[in-house]
Design a protein around this motif. Structure first.
Motif, short mmCIF file in Angstrom:
data_model
loop_
_atom_site.label_atom_id
_atom_site.label_comp_id
_atom_site.label_asym_id
_atom_site.label_seq_id
_atom_site.Cartn_x
_atom_site.Cartn_y
_atom_site.Cartn_z
N ARG A 132 113.03 7.38 -33.65
CA ARG A 132 112.17 8.12 -32.72
C ARG A 132 112.14 7.38 -31.40
NH1 ARG A 132 113.25 11.35 -36.00
NH2 ARG A 132 111.86 12.21 -37.53
N ARG B 50 115.26 11.73 -24.97
CA ARG B 50 114.67 11.71 -23.63
C ARG B 50 115.81 11.69 -22.61
NH1 ARG B 50 109.75 10.09 -21.53
NH2 ARG B 50 109.84 9.08 -19.49
N ALA C 203 110.26 6.43 -28.02
CA ALA C 203 108.93 6.39 -27.42
C ALA C 203 108.91 7.30 -26.21
CB ALA C 203 108.57 4.97 -27.03
N ASP C 204 107.86 8.08 -26.07
CA ASP C 204 107.73 9.03 -24.96
C ASP C 204 108.88 10.03 -24.94
OD1 ASP C 204 105.42 7.70 -24.10
OD2 ASP C 204 106.63 6.25 -23.00
N SER D 82 111.74 16.04 -29.53
CA SER D 82 110.85 14.91 -29.25
C SER D 82 111.50 13.57 -29.62
CB SER D 82 109.52 15.07 -29.97
OG SER D 82 109.70 15.03 -31.37
N ASP D 83 112.70 13.63 -30.24
CA ASP D 83 113.43 12.42 -30.63
C ASP D 83 114.35 11.91 -29.52
OD1 ASP D 83 112.23 12.76 -33.11
OD2 ASP D 83 113.99 13.75 -33.97
#
Length: 88
Positions: A27, A53, A29-30, A50-51
């Motif tokens: 995962r 960015r 972060a953010d 959400s995994d």
């Protein structure tokens, strides 16, 4: 003569090359942030946006991922030199 790479291929190389031991359970972060105008496709059916960015930092794109992902932007035909790919 320098050749342009299709931008989706360029970003696929970055995403695949930066995570040789890609972890679909990792995962970020953010995570869940996607730069304006960009889309994504996750390779793992159980992975979530959400995994990952992808953010814009000036002229640079900064991608972080656990599961393998392809980023693309509609209308972006090619990345023309000079450009730099960096994995950390």
């Amino acid at each position: 003569m320098a050749r342009a790479l299709p931008l989706a291929l360029l970003l696929l190389l970055v995403a695949a090359g930066c995570t040789p031991d890609a972890d679909p359970d990792r995962r970020i972060a953010d995570g869940g942030v996607l730069a304006d105008g960009w889309s994504l496709r996750l390779d793992e059916p159980t992975a979530s946006p959400s995994d990952v960015r992808l953010t814009a930092d000036g002229d640079a794109l900064v991608g972080r991922n656990g599961p393998n992902v392809t980023f693309w932007r509609s209308g972006a035909e090619a990345a023309t030199p000079p450009y730099t790919l960096r994995c950390e």
